[in-house]
Design an enzyme around this catalytic site. Structure first.
Site, PDB file in Angstrom:
ATOM      1  N   ALA A  83       0.850  -1.198   0.000  1.00 11.29           N
ATOM      2  CA  ALA A  83       0.000   0.000   0.000  1.00 11.29           C
ATOM      3  C   ALA A  83       0.885   1.248   0.000  1.00 11.29           C
ATOM      4  CB  ALA A  83      -0.903  -0.008   1.228  1.00 11.29           C
ATOM      5  N   GLN A 103       1.061   3.730   2.073  1.00 11.38           N
ATOM      6  CA  GLN A 103       1.680   3.925   3.396  1.00 11.38           C
ATOM      7  C   GLN A 103       2.193   2.595   3.965  1.00 11.38           C
ATOM      8  OE1 GLN A 103       2.678   6.379   5.312  1.00 11.38           O
ATOM      9  NE2 GLN A 103       1.952   8.038   4.016  1.00 11.38           N
ATOM     10  N   SER A 104       2.714   1.718   3.129  1.00 11.94           N
ATOM     11  CA  SER A 104       3.185   0.412   3.595  1.00 11.94           C
ATOM     12  C   SER A 104       4.417   0.522   4.492  1.00 11.94           C
ATOM     13  CB  SER A 104       3.527  -0.457   2.378  1.00 11.94           C
ATOM     14  OG  SER A 104       4.269  -1.596   2.777  1.00 11.94           O
ATOM     15  N   ASN A 105       4.339  -0.135   5.640  1.00 16.69           N
ATOM     16  CA  ASN A 105       5.517  -0.238   6.506  1.00 16.69           C
ATOM     17  C   ASN A 105       6.516  -1.244   5.957  1.00 16.69           C
ATOM     18  OD1 ASN A 105       4.427   1.468   8.678  1.00 16.69           O
ATOM     19  ND2 ASN A 105       2.932  -0.189   8.883  1.00 16.69           N
ATOM     20  N   VAL A 107       7.222  -1.910   2.799  1.00 13.49           N
ATOM     21  CA  VAL A 107       8.012  -1.293   1.734  1.00 13.49           C
ATOM     22  C   VAL A 107       9.111  -0.400   2.328  1.00 13.49           C
ATOM     23  CG1 VAL A 107       7.704   0.515  -0.007  1.00 13.49           C
ATOM     24  CG2 VAL A 107       6.244  -1.519  -0.062  1.00 13.49           C
TER      25      VAL A 107
END
Ligand code: PLP
Length: 335
Positions: free
Chosen positions: A76, A78-80, A82
Site C-alpha cells: 500500500a 503507506q506500507s511499513n 516497503v
C-alpha cells in the site's frame, strides 16, 4: 532435530537490534480488569522499527544467499513493509524498487507525501505505482516485469512475494518471536496480534506451540473479514509447517480470528480504532498506528467485552509498530 536447528537451516540477515522488551501496562490493566502486557516489536530497531524487520531477516538472508543486488517489493502507499525493506536493503548495501498500490480510497495529500512515503524517498529507493490494491497477482506480475528488465541489464533482482503461492519466509521471523516471548514470559493466558498477510499471526502461533505453550493466539483482522482470514490462515500455517518440516496438526485447528474492529475496512479509521488509539496514548503514553495496532487494540477491547478474554487474565498484545503512518493519516484523525 531441536527447534533451534529447524530455523538454523534458513539463511538470515541480522537486522534486529536485539530481543524486544515485554512491558506491563499498569494503568490500562487496572482500567480493563486484566493483566495486560505489551511486546514492543515497534522497537525492533531498524528504520523506525516494526514487525517487518523480523520478517525481512529471512527474506534478505535468502536474497544475499542468492547473490542479489536489488530488492523489489509491493505494498500500500503507506506500507511499513516497503519502507522497512528499503531500509534493510540500504543497511546491506543493496538497491530497492518499491511499488505502491492504490488500496485505500479517498485519502488526502498527507497520505501521499508524509509518513512512510517520505521515509522511502529519503532512503533513495526507485518508486513505481500500481493502480489496483486488491489484485495481488497483477501487482506481483508488474513487479516481475521490472525485475526482468533489471535482469536484462545484468542486475540480480530479488522479489519479496506477499502472495499466498510462495513459501512464507517472513513468518519464520515470527516463529523466532513466539519462541522469544515464551522464554521471556511463558505463563500468559492469551496473545493478541494483528492478522494481515498472516505471516505475523501464523509465525507467532507456530513459535508458541513449538515452545509447548497452549494459550490462544487471537488474530485481529485488519484487511479481510473473519471467514476470508480464517481460510487464508489455514494456507499460511500449512505452508509454514511444510517449510519447517513440522506436523501442521500442531497449529491448524488453532486459528482464532476476530473482525469486530475491521470496519470501515483496510487502512481506514472507524470510531473504534480512533478511540483505541487515543485511549492508549492518554493512558500509557504509548502510540499505536492507525492501520494495524490501534485496530488490534480495539479488537482486544471487544474480546474483553465479549468475555473471550476473562477478567484477571494475563494477556500479551504484540505492538507491531507502523508508527510513521500516523503522519500520513493526520487529516483523518479527529482530535
Ligand atoms: C504489516 C503489518 C502488520 C500485519 O502483519 P502481517 O504479517 O502482514 O499479518 C501488522 N502491523 C504492522 C504495523 C504492519 O506494518
Amino acid at each position: 532435530m531441536t527447534q533451534k536447528d529447524l530455523l538454523a537451516g534458513f539463511p538470515r540477515a541480522q537486522l534486529m537490534s536485539g530481543t524486544t522488551p515485554v512491558e506491563r501496562l499498569d494503568r490500562m490493566s487496572e482500567k480493563l480488569g486484566i493483566d495486560l502486557w505489551l511486546k514492543r516489536d515497534d522497537l525492533t530497531g531498524l528504520g523506525f522499527g516494526g514487525n517487518k524487520t523480523r520478517q525481512l531477516e529471512f527474506y534478505l538472508g535468502d536474497a544475499l544467499a542468492q547473490g542479489a543486488d536489488t530488492i523489489l517489493i509491493t505494498g500500500a502507499v503507506q506500507s511499513n513493509y516497503v519502507r522497512s525493506a528499503a531500509a534493510a536493503a540500504a543497511r546491506l548495501g543493496l538497491d530497492s524498487v518499491l511499488q505502491l498500490e492504490e488500496r485505500v480510497p479517498d485519502m488526502g495529500p498527507d497520505y501521499y507525501a508524509s509518513g512512510n512515503v517520505l521515509l522511502a524517498r529519503i532512503l533513495g529507493a526507485e518508486h513505481m505505482s500500481y493502480p489496483l490494491g486488491e489484485d495481488e497477482t497483477g501487482a506481483d506480475a508488474a513487479l516481475h516485469a521490472r525485475a526482468a528488465e533489471l535482469k536484462a541489464q545484468g542486475r540480480i533482482p530479488y522479489v519479496i512475494h506477499l502472495g499466498l503461492n510462495h513459501p512464507p519466509l517472513g513468518a519464520l521471523g515470527y516463529v523466532v518471536a513466539g519462541q522469544e516471548l515464551c522464554q521471556q514470559m511463558p505463563d500468559f493466558d492469551a496473545v493478541v496480534v494483528p492478522s494481515g498477510s498472516g505471516a505475523t499471526h501464523g509465525g507467532l502461533l507456530t513459535g508458541i506451540r513449538m515452545s509447548g505453550v497452549s494459550a490462544p493466539v487471537f488474530g485481529i483482522c485488519v484487511r479481510r473479514d473473519q471467514e476470508k482470514q480464517q481460510d487464508r490462515m489455514a494456507v499460511v500455517l500449512q505452508k509454514l509447517a511444510d517449510l519447517l518440516g513440522i506436523d501442521p496438526e500442531l497449529v491448524l485447528g488453532e486459528v482464532n480470528v476476530w473482525d469486530g474492529a475491521l470496519r470501515p475496512g483496510y487502512g481506514r479509521l472507524g470510531p473504534k480504532t480512533q478511540s483505541a488509539l487515543t485511549m492508549m496514548a492518554q493512558t500509557e503514553g504509548i502510540f499505536l498506528d492507525p492501520v494495524y495496532t490501534a485496530k488490534t487494540f480495539a479488537g482486544l477491547l471487544d474480546l474483553v467485552q465479549e468475555g473471550r478474554i476473562r477478567s484477571g487474565q494475563k494477556v500479551v498484545m504484540i505492538h507491531t509498530g507502523g508508527l510513521p503512518a500516523l503522519f500520513g493519516y493526520q487529516d483523518q484523525l479527529h482530535i
